[in-house]
Write a protein that holds these residues in place. Structure first.
Motif, PDB file in Angstrom:
ATOM      1  N   UNK A   1      -1.651  -5.945 -14.249  1.00 13.40           N
ATOM      2  CA  UNK A   1      -1.027  -5.577 -12.904  1.00 13.40           C
ATOM      3  C   UNK A   1       0.235  -4.377 -12.885  1.00 13.40           C
ATOM      4  N   UNK A   2       1.140  -4.836 -13.896  1.00 10.83           N
ATOM      5  CA  UNK A   2       2.273  -4.029 -14.139  1.00 10.83           C
ATOM      6  C   UNK A   2       2.038  -2.835 -14.778  1.00 10.83           C
ATOM      7  N   UNK A   3       1.468  -2.588 -15.771  1.00 11.71           N
ATOM      8  CA  UNK A   3       1.387  -1.442 -16.584  1.00 11.71           C
ATOM      9  C   UNK A   3      -0.159  -0.942 -16.782  1.00 11.71           C
ATOM     10  N   UNK A   4      -0.968  -1.743 -16.998  1.00 15.69           N
ATOM     11  CA  UNK A   4      -2.431  -1.435 -17.400  1.00 15.69           C
ATOM     12  C   UNK A   4      -3.132  -0.425 -16.353  1.00 15.69           C
ATOM     13  N   UNK A   5      -3.005  -1.043 -15.071  1.00 15.91           N
ATOM     14  CA  UNK A   5      -3.650  -0.210 -13.977  1.00 15.91           C
ATOM     15  C   UNK A   5      -3.051   1.049 -13.651  1.00 15.91           C
ATOM     16  N   UNK A   6      -1.722   1.186 -13.594  1.00 16.19           N
ATOM     17  CA  UNK A   6      -1.104   2.576 -13.551  1.00 16.19           C
ATOM     18  C   UNK A   6      -1.440   3.574 -14.896  1.00 16.19           C
ATOM     19  N   UNK A   7      -1.585   2.843 -16.265  1.00 12.60           N
ATOM     20  CA  UNK A   7      -1.846   3.758 -17.254  1.00 12.60           C
ATOM     21  C   UNK A   7      -3.261   4.216 -16.947  1.00 12.60           C
TER      22      UNK A   7
ATOM     23  N   UNK B   1       0.809  -1.236   0.086  1.00  8.42           N
ATOM     24  CA  UNK B   1      -0.027  -0.059   0.006  1.00  8.42           C
ATOM     25  C   UNK B   1       0.906   1.160  -0.136  1.00  8.42           C
ATOM     26  N   UNK B   2       2.011   1.298   0.703  1.00  4.48           N
ATOM     27  CA  UNK B   2       2.928   2.454   0.669  1.00  4.48           C
ATOM     28  C   UNK B   2       3.553   2.986  -0.810  1.00  4.48           C
ATOM     29  N   UNK B   3       3.924   1.578  -1.417  1.00 11.42           N
ATOM     30  CA  UNK B   3       4.343   1.571  -2.713  1.00 11.42           C
ATOM     31  C   UNK B   3       3.271   2.415  -3.642  1.00 11.42           C
ATOM     32  N   UNK B   4       2.122   1.821  -3.419  1.00  8.04           N
ATOM     33  CA  UNK B   4       0.954   2.123  -4.365  1.00  8.04           C
ATOM     34  C   UNK B   4       0.531   3.747  -4.103  1.00  8.04           C
ATOM     35  N   UNK B   5       0.808   4.239  -2.678  1.00  6.46           N
ATOM     36  CA  UNK B   5       0.667   5.623  -2.434  1.00  6.46           C
ATOM     37  C   UNK B   5       1.533   6.412  -2.967  1.00  6.46           C
ATOM     38  N   UNK B   6       2.961   6.129  -3.016  1.00 13.36           N
ATOM     39  CA  UNK B   6       3.822   6.733  -4.091  1.00 13.36           C
ATOM     40  C   UNK B   6       3.617   6.858  -5.206  1.00 13.36           C
TER      41      UNK B   6
ATOM     42  N   UNK C   1       7.854   6.216 -11.634  1.00 13.76           N
ATOM     43  CA  UNK C   1       6.462   5.418 -11.687  1.00 13.76           C
ATOM     44  C   UNK C   1       6.653   3.874 -12.141  1.00 13.76           C
ATOM     45  N   UNK C   2       7.123   3.900 -13.490  1.00 12.86           N
ATOM     46  CA  UNK C   2       7.365   2.790 -13.928  1.00 12.86           C
ATOM     47  C   UNK C   2       7.991   1.844 -13.358  1.00 12.86           C
ATOM     48  N   UNK C   3       9.090   1.958 -12.727  1.00 12.70           N
ATOM     49  CA  UNK C   3      10.085   1.226 -11.950  1.00 12.70           C
ATOM     50  C   UNK C   3       9.393   0.695 -10.535  1.00 12.70           C
ATOM     51  N   UNK C   4       8.618   1.672  -9.936  1.00 15.27           N
ATOM     52  CA  UNK C   4       7.884   1.158  -8.753  1.00 15.27           C
ATOM     53  C   UNK C   4       6.767   0.252  -8.931  1.00 15.27           C
ATOM     54  N   UNK C   5       5.867   0.556 -10.128  1.00 10.76           N
ATOM     55  CA  UNK C   5       4.678  -0.209 -10.505  1.00 10.76           C
ATOM     56  C   UNK C   5       5.247  -1.516 -10.807  1.00 10.76           C
TER      57      UNK C   5
END
Length: 232
Positions: A159-165, A44-49, A105-109
């Motif tokens: 999980x890795x790219x679509x959600x953050x996109x 959750x902390x990584x997702x918050x970042x 962002x890409x690295x963390x996600x």
């Protein structure tokens, strides 16, 4: 050589391989968001970042149209080279900051996504180890392997790219809409005319891709079954 299945193997309700029924597929699709959310709870902390970076990137990118307006409306008509130089430096800085935030962002996600995929694969394999011998007798071996490899592998991009996109595009769309209204609300209303057909076409294409993906996963399962039964 592998022996061909008999009628007892394919038609007996208690023996022989069988395919997943439609009811079981429907039940599998009805996965609650709570179960999906539990996969991301340890991160959750990584997702918050990542969320903060997405918002910051959208806000930084929001400065570009205002800088461009200043170049066209002030620096060029007034032939102010000093102002033009500062505006260009600011635009380059905005691009550099946006690129840097995008890399982080890409690295963390991606890191979070890979951890989630590892946990998902481990939990599925652990669950399979708890099943009885009757489960593997009733279920086709190739289909079980396809679920572990192809289905979970197909989730990796989501999980890795679509959600953050999706999150990034949503925040960018909101920021762009605010900037358009501030710059010229009349032109903003005109640009909204293209939204209904664009949304309709996007939904239609999404449904087509969903059907094609489902068919692809079924074909991969059948292919694994054919290889397993033909070459085992």
């Amino acid at each position: 050589m592998a022996t061909p299945p008999t009628n007892r193997d394919t038609h007996s309700p208690g023996r022989g391989p069988r395919t997943v029924t439609a009811a079981e597929k429907t039940q599998a699709r009805e996965v609650s968001l709570r179960r999906i959310g539990r996969l991301f709870t340890p991160y959750k902390w990584q997702l918050t970042v990542v969320t903060a970076i997405i918002v910051a990137s959208s806000l930084v990118g929001l400065a570009s149209p205002f800088l461009l307006r200043a170049v066209i409306d002030k620096a060029l008509p007034e032939r102010n080279l000093q102002l033009l130089a500062w505006l260009v430096i600011a635009m380059v800085a905005v691009a550099a900051i946006s690129s840097g935030l995008g890399v982080i962002q890409t690295w963390i996600s991606t890191k979070v996504g890979q951890h989630v995929m590892h946990g998902l694969r481990t939990s599925v394999f652990t669950h399979l180890q708890r099943q009885s011998i009757a489960f593997f007798t009733r279920t086709r071996t190739g289909e079980v392997q396809s679920r572990i490899q192809n289905d979970i592998g197909g989730m990796e991009a989501v999980v890795t790219s679509t959600a953050t996109s999706i999150a990034s595009n949503l925040t960018t769309a909101v920021a762009t809409a605010v900037a358009m209204v501030v710059l010229s609300w009349q032109l903003s209303l005109i640009s909204l005319v293209v939204m209904p057909p664009a949304i309709y076409l996007t939904r239609k294409v999404a449904k087509m891709r969903r059907a094609i993906t489902s068919q692809q996963q079924r074909e991969l399962a059948d292919l694994n079954v054919t290889i397993e039964e033909g070459l085992s």
